[in-house]
Scaffold this motif. Structure first.
Motif, short mmCIF file in Angstrom:
data_model
loop_
_atom_site.label_atom_id
_atom_site.label_comp_id
_atom_site.label_asym_id
_atom_site.label_seq_id
_atom_site.Cartn_x
_atom_site.Cartn_y
_atom_site.Cartn_z
N GLY A 83 0.59 -1.45 0.06
CA GLY A 83 -0.26 -0.05 -0.01
C GLY A 83 0.90 1.66 0.26
N MET A 105 -5.13 0.76 -2.93
CA MET A 105 -3.65 1.13 -2.28
C MET A 105 -4.36 0.71 -1.26
N LEU A 109 -3.44 -0.89 2.21
CA LEU A 109 -3.29 -0.56 3.58
C LEU A 109 -3.64 -1.22 4.87
N THR A 112 -1.91 -4.55 5.53
CA THR A 112 -0.84 -4.26 6.94
C THR A 112 -1.24 -4.19 7.80
N LEU A 138 -0.54 5.87 9.15
CA LEU A 138 -1.45 4.98 8.03
C LEU A 138 -2.59 5.56 7.97
N ASN A 233 5.82 -1.24 1.04
CA ASN A 233 5.14 -0.10 1.50
C ASN A 233 6.63 0.42 2.54
N VAL A 236 6.35 2.20 6.52
CA VAL A 236 5.94 1.75 7.15
C VAL A 236 7.21 0.55 8.09
#
Length: 278
Positions: A83, A105, A109, A112, A138, A233, A236
């Motif tokens: 994402g 995306m 996210l 994740t 996020l 990502n 992250v």
């Protein structure tokens, strides 16, 4: 000087990510974003590619190439998170399905936030990952600006149309500042880490090709999945690495290098695809 550059880097990264989300939201509708979720096959292959195939591929190459501990940690963490905020920008550059890329995306996210804290301790014993730390970052930087812009678009369509070009220019300025700050801060680090570039390039290209081939025959699906699966990502992964592996600085540097390499490869490629479509 470095402290000032780090502040510029933080501000420009925030401006780029939040600005990109606002720009996209001002030009899209909720219907366009959720459209990909109606395609069960697309969701299934996206999840398998991002959270099964890429982590397996990452684990395989760090073991096969006998990577150092810091590189190993960085690659594995990066493989567990999807994402990236760059996905819609690159898909738009390639004239792909922007609404679909935003939907992908958001999906990556959300997965994740739950997947990385669950799996990271299994692959990297001793890792303590707080789901809320990841989620609040996020949500505040990516999802809140996107939702705000979608509401503005729905309620004040004319105002949104007027504001979108200005937000696009501000986002472009943020990208330029981000590139300059990264080059000035990390050029020496990249040069010093040149020996690990082959594994970084291999990981990125492998992840990108996994996304491309799982996209099937649809051009838009191939573009969206290639970009989304290849970029992962990095923010992250850097967050988790800096919190859990401070004794291994390469664990946080590797995701940054993958992001730089990925963008340097994908932006020219997206421009070529755009010209071919035109």
């Amino acid at each position: 000087m470095n402290e000032i550059l780090k502040i510029v880097l933080g501000i420009s990264m925030l401006g780029f990510v939040a600005g990109s989300m606002i720009t996209l939201g001002l030009g899209l509708t909720v219907a366009k974003i959720i459209a990909p979720f109606k395609n069960f096959r697309m969701i299934f292959v996206a999840l398998i590619a991002n959270f099964v195939l890429v982590p397996l591929f990452a684990y395989g190459i760090v073991d096969w190439l006998d990577a150092s501990e810091g590189v190993r940690i960085g690659i594995i963490l990066l493989s567990l998170g999807g994402g990236a905020p760059f996905i819609p920008v690159l898909v738009e550059t390639a004239r792909g399905n922007v609404g679909g890329s935003v939907g992908l995306m958001v999906l990556l996210l959300m997965v994740t936030v739950f997947f990385l804290p669950l799996v990271a301790p299994l692959l990297l014993p001793g890792t303590l990952v707080n789901s809320w730390d990841i989620a609040k970052s996020l949500v505040s930087i990516m999802l809140v600006p996107l939702v705000f812009a979608l509401i503005v678009k729905a309620l004040f369509a004319n105002f949104a149309a007027c504001m979108q070009p200005y937000m696009q220019k501000l986002t472009s300025i943020s990208i330029l500042m981000l590139i300059v700050a990264v080059l000035m801060l990390y050029t020496e680090t990249v040069i010093a880490s040149v020996s690990i570039l082959p594994i970084i390039v291999m990981f990125f290209l492998g992840a990108m090709l996994i996304g491309f081939f799982t996209g099937g025959k649809s051009r838009n699906a191939r573009i969206t999945l290639a970009v989304g699966t290849g970029l992962r990502n990095p923010p992250v992964a850097i967050l988790v690495a800096s919190q859990n592996f401070s004794t291994e600085p390469m664990a946080a540097i590797v995701p940054l290098l993958v992001a730089i390499v990925g963008v340097l490869i994908l932006f020219p490629l997206a421009i070529l695809i755009r010209k071919k479509v035109a």
